[in-house]
Design an enzyme around this catalytic site. Structure first.
Site, PDB file in Angstrom:
ATOM      1  N   TYR A  74      -7.704  29.030 -92.594  1.00 24.60           N
ATOM      2  CA  TYR A  74      -8.607  29.471 -91.508  1.00 24.60           C
ATOM      3  C   TYR A  74      -8.929  30.805 -90.930  1.00 24.60           C
ATOM      4  CZ  TYR A  74      -9.819  24.222 -90.134  1.00 24.60           C
ATOM      5  OH  TYR A  74     -10.374  23.310 -90.737  1.00 24.60           O
ATOM      6  N   ASN A 110     -22.292  23.600 -90.118  1.00 22.60           N
ATOM      7  CA  ASN A 110     -21.723  24.908 -90.948  1.00 22.60           C
ATOM      8  C   ASN A 110     -20.349  25.449 -88.833  1.00 22.60           C
ATOM      9  OD1 ASN A 110     -22.223  24.208 -93.230  1.00 22.60           O
ATOM     10  ND2 ASN A 110     -23.958  26.068 -93.146  1.00 22.60           N
ATOM     11  N   VAL A 111     -19.788  25.871 -89.791  1.00 23.33           N
ATOM     12  CA  VAL A 111     -18.896  26.262 -88.765  1.00 23.33           C
ATOM     13  C   VAL A 111     -18.937  27.983 -88.675  1.00 23.33           C
ATOM     14  CG1 VAL A 111     -17.805  24.716 -88.459  1.00 23.33           C
ATOM     15  CG2 VAL A 111     -16.369  26.033 -89.677  1.00 23.33           C
ATOM     16  N   HIS A 129     -20.289  20.456 -85.385  1.00 23.81           N
ATOM     17  CA  HIS A 129     -18.993  20.603 -85.875  1.00 23.81           C
ATOM     18  C   HIS A 129     -18.441  21.682 -85.473  1.00 23.81           C
ATOM     19  CE1 HIS A 129     -19.955  17.698 -89.489  1.00 23.81           C
ATOM     20  NE2 HIS A 129     -19.901  17.439 -88.357  1.00 23.81           N
ATOM     21  N   CYS A 141      -5.858  21.949 -74.041  1.00 25.15           N
ATOM     22  CA  CYS A 141      -5.316  22.146 -72.769  1.00 25.15           C
ATOM     23  C   CYS A 141      -6.399  23.481 -71.456  1.00 25.15           C
ATOM     24  CB  CYS A 141      -3.817  23.702 -73.133  1.00 25.15           C
ATOM     25  SG  CYS A 141      -3.400  24.210 -71.505  1.00 25.15           S
ATOM     26  N   CYS A 169      -2.092  30.335 -76.906  1.00 26.94           N
ATOM     27  CA  CYS A 169      -2.641  29.658 -75.305  1.00 26.94           C
ATOM     28  C   CYS A 169      -2.173  30.519 -74.600  1.00 26.94           C
ATOM     29  CB  CYS A 169      -2.638  28.616 -75.053  1.00 26.94           C
ATOM     30  SG  CYS A 169      -3.477  27.495 -74.011  1.00 26.94           S
TER      31      CYS A 169
END
Length: 274
Positions: A74, A110-111, A129, A141, A169
């Site tokens: 990613y 599409n992202v 998406h 969270c 996070c």
């Protein structure tokens, strides 16, 4: 009448344009569309060597199983999308929409954020998406959705592994992941996309004669095709391999840029841009 001329006629008669886009929209910008393992593995040879499929790495379980590999995949995509310039078909589509009373609303699976980069109005884009340019906790969270602007992933091309620190996070110190809908994803925080869809539904209520221009949406993940076909509006389907259209519409078995350029020429011939 040619198919391009018929597409131009449908657009000229509309008061708003729905730009429905799948992965094929980015192909002319040089982006991979991951159709089949062969195309996916060409883009990610390290994953090919390990025989890891797109469905396996684009999966929340991958962030638990091998977070550096999942973030390598990613992170590479995030860097790729940040550096890719949208092809000229985006500008053609925007110029057409600007001539219509209600302009355009984008619906895309599409992202990659390419429509925002091409200067489409952020308030009139529905990323069904999610977006790789946003993050969430792997556990969902606090339901927070964060911008990814502050992270700069460093990825090994040889191993597809993230070599920079894993994003954490701020609430629970667990792993952050992209805020995109993955395969088998029960933890996706959909709040941002849901709000976008509400704005789209409101916009659709204001239009009386919308036309759908669908670009590069395949059958493997049929979200965009299903959406286009359920609107009850004339549909211009642009797809080099799967362009058949049920009901009222036009089939253009072409690539995205080629088709949009052809539609633009047909509209010019009809005086649409006069």
């Amino acid at each position: 009448m040619s198919a391009l001329s018929e597409a131009a006629r449908l657009i000229a008669a509309a008061d708003g344009l729905v730009a429905a886009a799948g992965a094929g929209m980015g192909v002319d910008s040089g982006l991979p569309d991951f159709r089949g393992n062969s195309g996916f593995w060409r883009a990610y040879p390290a994953l090919a060597e390990a025989r890891i499929t797109f469905e396996e790495i684009a999966n929340p379980a991958a962030f638990r199983r091998d977070p550096r590999l999942a973030w390598g995949f990613y992170g590479h995509r995030l860097n790729l999308y940040r550096h890719t310039q949208p092809h000229r078909g985006f500008a053609i589509l925007r110029a057409i929409a600007e001539r219509l009373p209600h302009n355009a609303f984008v619906f895309t699976s599409n992202v990659d954020g390419q429509f925002q980069k091409a200067d489409f109005d952020e308030a009139q884009i529905c990323e069904v998406h999610g977006s790789i340019h946003h993050l969430q906790c792997v556990n969902g969270c606090a339901g927070d959705i964060l911008s990814a602007d502050d992270i700069s992933p460093e990825v090994s091309d040889a191993t597809c592994q993230l070599v920079s620190p894993l994003p954490r996070c701020c609430h629970c110190n667990d792993l952050l992941r992209p805020n995109v809908l993955m395969f088998g994803d029960g933890d996706w925080v959909s709040r941002r996309s849901t709000a976008q869809r509400r704005r789209l539904d409101t916009w659709l209520q204001t239009t009386r004669r919308p036309v759908v221009v669908e670009i590069g949406a395949g059958k493997h993940v049929p979200t965009v095709r299903w959406f286009s076909e359920t609107l009850g509006a004339p549909l211009i389907r642009i797809n080099p391999a799967e362009a058949e259209v049920p009901g009222l519409g036009v089939s253009l078995p072409l690539g995205g840029f080629e088709a949009l350029e052809g539609i633009q020429s047909a509209l010019l011939a009809e005086g649409f841009f006069a």
